[in-house]
Structure formats: structure tokens, C-alpha cells
Design a protein around this motif. Structure first.
Motif, mmCIF file in Angstrom:
data_model
loop_
_atom_site.group_PDB
_atom_site.id
_atom_site.type_symbol
_atom_site.label_atom_id
_atom_site.label_comp_id
_atom_site.label_asym_id
_atom_site.label_seq_id
_atom_site.Cartn_x
_atom_site.Cartn_y
_atom_site.Cartn_z
ATOM 1 N N LEU A 147 -2.748 6.253 -4.706
ATOM 2 C CA LEU A 147 -1.556 6.270 -4.319
ATOM 3 C C LEU A 147 -1.307 4.930 -3.713
ATOM 4 C CD1 LEU A 147 1.241 7.533 -3.615
ATOM 5 C CD2 LEU A 147 0.250 8.261 -1.484
ATOM 6 N N PHE A 148 -2.259 4.735 -2.395
ATOM 7 C CA PHE A 148 -2.147 3.307 -1.730
ATOM 8 C C PHE A 148 -2.392 2.296 -2.824
ATOM 9 C CE2 PHE A 148 -2.738 6.650 1.398
ATOM 10 C CZ PHE A 148 -1.699 6.145 2.410
ATOM 11 N N TYR A 149 -3.099 2.467 -3.737
ATOM 12 C CA TYR A 149 -3.595 1.093 -4.446
ATOM 13 C C TYR A 149 -2.383 0.735 -5.280
ATOM 14 C CZ TYR A 149 -8.300 2.264 -3.491
ATOM 15 O OH TYR A 149 -9.673 2.510 -2.544
ATOM 16 N N SER A 150 -1.496 1.712 -5.553
ATOM 17 C CA SER A 150 -0.373 1.716 -6.243
ATOM 18 C C SER A 150 0.664 0.783 -5.632
ATOM 19 C CB SER A 150 0.235 3.022 -6.812
ATOM 20 O OG SER A 150 1.007 3.422 -5.846
ATOM 21 N N GLY A 151 0.769 0.756 -4.421
ATOM 22 C CA GLY A 151 1.791 -0.093 -3.825
ATOM 23 C C GLY A 151 1.472 -1.746 -3.622
ATOM 24 N N GLN A 185 2.652 5.418 -10.827
ATOM 25 C CA GLN A 185 2.958 5.679 -9.167
ATOM 26 C C GLN A 185 3.660 6.997 -9.237
ATOM 27 O OE1 GLN A 185 5.538 3.772 -6.685
ATOM 28 N NE2 GLN A 185 3.962 2.973 -5.683
#
Lengths: 609, 201
Positions: free
Chosen positions: B179-183, B115
Motif C-alpha cells: 500500500l505504501f509503495y503504491s503511493g 492500488q
């Protein structure tokens, strides 16, 4: 934040801070989880490029937080579904922000992709100014229109970079996951109106069933002393009562929802009612009886209709009220009147009054006095201390106490060899030697008072462990109420003064053996026995519900009652995250109840999961 | 006032993530084809940005208790080879829904692991866009775009319609997606995005 004594949940991704402040609702104990109410949130965008004064902050309540969460997550999901071509237009900043092209984009999103994709099907131009929504800004930024949210910036738009958007959605997701992690709270928190209809019923049933032992204990002295009270043809009280109680919620389930109060709207008891002065004349008036079976239990401490002063809790259930206009309203000044609606109604009411249960010809009225605070607390608001210190005349004690204890005995499971309930059952003195004494309620050294009190300490003691095993929630209730009773007793009986070393020692010992179901409970009790010094001016007991983390640190502190909130800093409870007891061997977090007596007494019991 | 801090580390367990995905809508076979492509591309972006290879992916699979779905290098290769855009027919395997879910979880796990790097790349991209500069002028982004483009051309069937610009945009889009998948909840987002996108196409 303006709310004092509230719990703050902070979510802090790198570029923003979401703080959710809420009061823990007393309903938490009914649900077994924290139920938050009066939720407020504050969202700060921490942009290091901006000076402190220009940092943006928005505020709002629960509904707005929900709207924000929905808007942001939907928007992000749409963003991810975007095709690279659309992304390119966004990246290069070409013609994107115009509403027209955005609507086009939206139409694109909506094609065949179902409702989950619909950001704003009608396009942002149709949205009201108070709506919270997002739309793509220039060059990879995203504009958050905050609508009605209170904000520090003059403009209703916040320009978010991708990282800020990501952090915002992260914070919101963490918050939502936190809430999801607490079942039954999700809906409660997000849609206060959508309390399932059965929740109130379930709570009422639990309350009434939980109150049965106490009902019986009050009913039976009347049966013995006053002939009119024994109108029920069935000689076994526990079973008939349960059978009376059970049909009601089932059959009225559908009718109940309209009149259920959402838990969030439960009234908070006024703080000033804590020091009630009950009538010194404690008698046991018998309610007038209806032709059907009537169980009427007036308050022991409060027969003269001054329940408003004694801080009692009330639950009034009047499913079919045509003929239940309470003839039994003798001791319950602030009992909720039965609704004239033909349907059913549960009123979760003010901290004053009584528990009343009526169904056609069956009326059961359970005024809850200071000795049974557990059964009613969760519904009654935050003021849960047993405020009544009944100054009963000594001669009434021997008559009532034995019966109370006998009733408790009758609740224990038959498999444990307990005798079937017998109103005339008086335990033999032989119980006394082997049994553990009642907490803070011992066979007094004074022989005469001991004679008078013989059944009280013995019977419950022999039956207490089975109760604990068979029904944990009952055990907590029984334990605490017994403990409360214990603390109120010294006022009546000088012989049982808490300053008596043997009394204290034996009481402490009994608590140790009876309620220390886990090592953590024992350690917590020992901790508070060392630490707890009642602050000057403390007039009532403090109660806290603590969640202990697996490692033995304090995870959550829930003060129960206004006084407990006020005194939380002086309670000696370790701070959240601080090491407190030994780690839980079963690898689970646990919940304990702590009662810090104004007289220096300490009770710690495990709460059922 | 009592303070309860929530560390970002409190993420749902792997099992609950799996169940979470199970509860979501499952794709039909046509969608699945498209999903294969998308998943392969997400992993390709991770490879290009973080330089991770099949070792890291297999390790992630074992961390997530997904060995039954992705037991070894060959199985992983066959899964990724199921992308219809890939060159060659040999070893192509039908990707089933469970395997797609496994790849979703692996992708999100790796995205979370990297991330910081993803954040840095996105921050750079934002900075470049703000200053009206080409993204590949930033070293990290330039390397990423190059690696992505090269690997793509190496592995995928040739298609005249695919231009370098298009691949660059695809790479940057995937970067932001990562990025959004890492949250938290990234697995959910990826799965829903796969479904939605495949339904549209």
C-alpha cells in the motif's frame, strides 16, 4: 479560511483533505516561481463512520506542517522497515502500545540503520507535549499525537487506520512534491531562516543591473544640463556602472548573510499609499557629489522628499558605510539609512524610498519612480502599480524624454549595429518612418509637440526589438515601464490623449508587434482588449502574472498588488482550469504578465521563464 | 481566493524516479543479497494478490523504459532467481544495483496499478483485526494468504523455521507495505526500506 485573496492548494486522497493556504509572495517574480508566504494548513480526516460533527480537523502553520510531514514520513518509513514479527505483535494487539516495548522497538530500528530510521531516538516518553509524533496503536492503528496543532478533537491523539495513515502520508508527499517542483521554494517554505545568503545579493544585483538603463537616462540629462553631474571621468556610462556594481556582491557575500532579511519577512506595503500626489514642480536637482564617482539620480517626479507619498520602492545597499552617509539624500525621505555596521547590509525595504547603492566612494542612488516600477516591484511588496502620475511641467519633458530614450538605445548590444552611446546622440528623423511607435506614446498629431518630442518616440522604437531579443527580462521591464510611462503621459500632454483613435490604434499595433512573442500573448491581449472594462472607482492599474498550462488553460493567477487582488473577480481573467488561449506549441506552460489599465488600456507581455 | 487542485496523478516521471533512486545510497554486496530476497518477496506478494505474472512485469518494464535492464522473460526470471532463498542454483545471476533499482520501479509501478485492490485488502485486514477475527476468514485475504504461502513454498528452499504462521504474517506485512509503495514516492520508500532492512540483517 481567514486569508482572503490567497491561493489554496488542495490535496485530497480518499480519507483526508489537506488544504494549504498561502499568499503568493512578490518574490515569486524574482525566483521565477511561486513563493508562498504566510502559509496555513488545514487537515481534515474524512472518516465516513463518524458523524460530521465528530470529524477531526487540525490546523497549523508552515513549521507545523513541516514537522507533521517529517514525523509522518519517518514513521511510515520505520513501519516499512519493521520485521514481520514486530508487525505480528502490532496486528494481534499484544502489548504494543506500552512505551517500554515501543522504545525497544525503536532501539531495534536504530540498530545499524542510521539516522533515517530514528523515529524518536529517545522514545516518545521523552517528547514534549507540544511535539508532533506517531506511535503504533492497537490492532493496526497508529496514534498521531498532534502536539501544539490546533485541533477540533479534545484529545491530543488521533487514531489513524492504516489507510488513513497512508492517505495522510500521500497528501503530505504530494504537497512536498509540489513544493519541490518549485525550486528554491522548498527551503524557503520549510525553513524560512535558511535563505541562502546569495539570494538577496543576486536579487539586488539583478535589480541594480536592471536599473542601470534608467539610471543612465536620468544621469545624463544632468550631465548635459548641470556641469556638476559629470564628475565621472569615464564618458561611457553603462560600463563603468556595471564594473562598479559587480565587485560588491562578490566581495561582500560572506558578510551579507547576517543582515539579509528573509523574503518572508518583507514588509507588505500599506494599501493606503497608492494615490500619491507628487510635487507638481518637476525639476532635476543634482545631488551633492562625493570626491569619488557619484551617480546620483533623484526622482523625476519627486524631488522634494515626499517619496513616502508616491509609493516608491526602495532597495538600499550600503556595503561599506563609513563614508557613504548619503549626502545624496535629497529626494528620498524614506530611504533606509545606511547601517553603521562595518559589514554590508541589504535592506529590502518599504515601498517608499529609493534604490541606493554605495560602496566606499562610489555612490549610486537610484530613486525609482513611477516610470520604472518593474525593477523594484518584486522586492517592494505587493503594491506595484505605478502610482505616480507625474504632472511634470511641459517644458521639462522635451529635456528629459530624449535622454531617457537615448539611454535605452545605448543598452542594446553593439553587434546589432547600434551606435556607441553618445549623450549628444539625437536620432535622425529618418528613424521615424520605419520604426514602430512606442506604445501609447506616439508622435503626436500636433506638429509643435511632435517637434518637441521627436527623439522620444523614434530612438527607442528602433532599438526595442534588439532589447527584446537580447535580454528577455529587460524587455519585459522595458516594455512595461514604457507602457506605464505611456499611460502616465496623457496627463501631461493633452495632444497625446488616449482617446485619440490614432494613438490608441498605433499603440495597440505597436504592442501587437513588439510584445506578442508568442501566439498566446497575442490571444490573451486580444481577449482582454475585448473584455476589459475598468470598474468604476478603479484608480490604478491592475497587474496579474498568469501561468498558462500547456493546453492553454489558466493554471495559476498571481495578482500583483492589493488592488489587483481586490479586483481579481472583476478583471475578467478566466477561472483556473478554464480554457483561455490556444495550446502552447512547444509543449510548455508559459507565464504572461497582464496589465489592465484604469483607463481601459491593456498590456500583455510574455514573462521570461 | 484562488484554488489550485492537485490531482494525485501528478507523479514524477520515470526518469526522475530513476535519478531519484540513483541519488540514494547504494547497497554493498551483502545488502544486495538481502535486497534480492526482499524484492523477490514484494513481487511475490503482488503476484499472489493481483494474480499478475511475468507478462505484467515485463510490460511495466517497457512502460518504464527499463527494457535494457529487464529485456525479456528469461532475464526477469534470472533476476528473481538471484534471490538466495530460491530453490536451485541454475541460472542464478548476480543482481547489480541498477537491476535492483529497475525491480524497485517495476514493483512500485505495479503496486500503483493495483492500488485499489491493495486498499480493499488492507481495509478488510483492518476490519478483521478490529473485530478480532482471523484475516483469512475474509475471502480476498484468505485467497491472498494461500496463494502467497503456496508460491513461497513452491519456489523457496525448504526451511524448518518457516512456519505457516510466519508466512501469513509475512504476507500481511507485505500487503501493507505494498500500500505504501503504491503511493507517491513509493519507489523511494521501497528503496530506503530495502537498504535499511538489509543493513539490519
Amino acid at each position: 479560511m481567514p486569508l482572503s485573496n490567497s491561493v489554496v492548494h488542495s490535496y485530497t486522497p480518499p480519507t483526508c483533505t489537506l488544504e494549504v493556504v498561502a499568499h503568493s509572495s512578490p518574490l515569486s517574480r524574482w525566483m521565477g516561481r511561486p513563493v508562498l508566504k504566510q502559509l496555513q494548513f488545514e487537515l481534515r480526516f474524512d472518516d465516513p463512520r463518524l458523524p460530521e460533527s465528530e470529524r477531526i480537523m487540525i490546523r497549523g502553520d508552515r513549521d507545523q506542517l513541516e514537522a507533521l510531514h517529517a514525523a509522518v514520513t519517518n514513521y511510515v518509513q520505520n513501519l516499512l522497515t519493521q520485521s514481520p514479527e514486530n508487525f505480528y505483535t502490532n496486528l494481534s494487539g499484544l502489548a504494543v502500545p506500552s512505551n517500554g516495548s515501543y522504545s525497544e522497538q525503536l532501539g531495534d530500528f536504530n540498530d545499524g540503520s542510521g539516522a533515517t530510521l530514528a523515529l524518536h531516538p529517545s522514545g516518545p516518553q521523552h517528547l514534549g507535549a507540544r511535539q508532533i509524533y506517531l506511535q503504533p496503536g492497537e490492532r493496526l492503528t497508529h496514534d498521531l499525537f498532534v502536539g501544539s496543532l490546533v485541533r477540533t478533537s479534545p484529545e491530543p491523539v488521533i487514531h489513524l487506520s492504516i489507510l488513513q495513515l497512508f492517505d495522510l502520508v500521500t497528501a503530505l508527499e504530494e504537497y512536498a512534491a509540489d513544493v519541490v517542483a518549485l525550486p528554491a521554494i522548498t527551503h524557503r517554505q520549510f525553513t524560512p531562516a535558511a535563505v541562502p545568503p546569495w539570494a538577496g545579493i543576486a536579487a539586488a544585483v539583478v535589480l541594480v543591473v536592471g536599473a542601470v538603463p534608467f539610471t543612465i537616462q536620468f544621469v545624463n540629462p544632468q550631465k548635459k544640463q548641470v556641469q556638476t553631474a559629470s564628475s565621472s571621468p569615464n564618458p561611457q556610462p553603462p560600463q563603468p556602472q556595471q564594473s562598479i556594481l559587480q565587485p560588491s556582491p562578490g566581495q561582500d557575500l560572506a558578510n551579507l548573510s547576517p543582515s539579509l532579511s528573509p523574503p518572508d519577512s518583507l514588509p507588505t506595503p500599506p494599501p493606503g499609499i497608492t494615490s500619491g500626489v507628487p510635487s507638481p514642480e518637476s525639476t532635476f536637482p543634482v545631488a551633492p557629489l562625493t570626491p569619488g564617482s557619484v551617480l546620483s539620480v533623484p526622482s523625476t517626479s519627486n524631488p522634494s522628499g515626499i517619496s513616502g507619498q508616491t509609493g516608491q520602492s526602495s532597495l538600499s545597499i550600503n556595503p561599506l558605510t563609513q563614508n557613504t552617509k548619503p549626502q545624496t539624500k535629497n529626494g528620498t525621505a524614506s530611504t533606509f539609512s545606511p547601517s553603521t555596521k562595518p559589514g554590508s547590509q541589504i535592506a529590502l525595504g518599504s515601498p517608499s524610498g529609493s534604490v541606493q547603492f554605495g560602496q566606499n566612494q562610489n555612490i549610486m542612488q537610484i530613486p525609482v519612480n513611477g516610470t520604472t516600477p518593474q525593477g523594484t516591484k518584486p522586492l517592494s511588496g505587493s503594491n506595484q502599480q505605478p502610482q505616480t502620475k507625474p504632472q511634470t511641467k511641459p517644458q521639462t519633458k522635451p529635456q528629459t524624454k530624449p535622454e531617457i530614450q537615448t539611454q535605452i538605445t545605448s543598452k542594446t548590444p553593439p553587434k546589432l549595429g547600434e551606435p556607441k552611446f553618445d549623450p549628444n546622440f539625437i536620432p535622425s528623423p529618418s528613424f521615424e518612418s520605419g520604426s514602430t511607435p512606442l506604445p501609447t506614446f506616439n508622435p503626436a498629431p500636433n506638429p509643435s509637440s511632435e517637434t518637441a518630442l521627436v527623439p522620444a518616440p523614434t530612438t527607442p522604437n528602433s532599438s526595442l526589438p534588439p532589447i527584446t531579443e537580447s535580454n528577455p527580462s529587460d524587455s519585459v521591464t522595458a516594455a512595461l515601464s514604457r507602457r506605464d510611462r505611456g499611460t502616465s503621459n496623457p496627463g501631461d500632454k493633452p495632444a497625446n490623449s488616449p482617446s485619440d483613435p490614432t494613438t490608441t490604434a498605433r499603440a495597440s499595433e505597436s504592442r501587437a508587434t513588439l510584445f506578442d512573442t508568442t501566439p498566446q500573448v497575442k490571444e490573451a491581449r486580444e481577449f482582454f482588449e475585448r473584455k476589459w472594462k475598468p470598474p468604476a472607482g478603479l484608480a490604478q492599474n491592475l497587474q496579474y502574472s498568469l501561468v498558462l498550462d500547456v493546453d492553454g488553460s489558466v493554471k495559476e493567477i498571481m495578482p500583483l498588488g492589493q488592488a489587483s487582488r481586490d479586483y481579481v473577480d472583476r478583471s475578467g481573467i478566466p477561472l483556473i482550469g478554464e480554457k483561455f488561449v490556444s495550446p502552447n506549441r512547444s509543449g510548455k506552460s508559459s507565464r504572461i504578465r497582464i496589465v489592465l489599465g484604469s483607463d481601459g488600456d491593456v498590456t500583455v507581455v510574455a514573462e521570461p521563464e | 481566493m484562488l484554488k489550485v487542485m492537485h490531482s494525485p496523478a501528478t507523479s514524477p516521471t520515470n526518469i526522475s524516479q530513476w535519478e531519484d533512486l540513483n541519488q540514494l545510497q547504494a547497497p554493498d554486496s551483502l545488502q544486495l543479497d538481502n535486497i534480492k530476497t526482499q524484492l523477490d518477496l514484494v513481487l511475490l506478494a503482488l503476484e499472489a494478490l493481483a494474480g499478475i505474472g511475468s507478462d505484467a512485469m515485463l510490460q511495466a518494464a517497457s512502460q518504464l523504459n527499463l527494457e535494457s535492464k529487464v529485456p525479456d522473460r528469461v532475464a526477469l526470471w534470472r533476476l528473481r532467481q538471484s534471490n538466495p532463498l530460491r530453490k536451485g542454483q541454475g541460472g542464478r545471476k548476480k543482481l547489480d544495483v541498477e537491476e535492483a533499482r529497475a525491480l524497485v520501479m517495476i514493483s512500485c509501478y505495479l503496486a500503483k496499478q493495483h492500488q485499489e485492490l491493495i486498499r480493499r485488502a488492507v481495509a478488510l485486514l483492518e476490519g478483521m483485526a478490529e473485530n478480532n477475527r482471523e484475516p483469512h476468514q475474509a475471502a480476498l485475504l484468505g485467497d491472498y494468504i494461500d496463494a502467497f504461502t503456496n508460491t513461497y513454498e513452491e519456489r523457496m528452499e525448504e526451511d524448518d523455521k518457516i512456519t505457516t504462521d510466519l508466512l501469513t504474517h509475512l504476507a500481511l506485512k507485505l500487503l501493507i507495505d505494498l500500500l505504501f509503495y503504491s503511493g507517491p514516492g513509493g519507489h523511494r520508500r521501497l528503496w530506503l526500506a530495502l537498504l535499511d532492512r538489509s543493513a539490519k540483517l
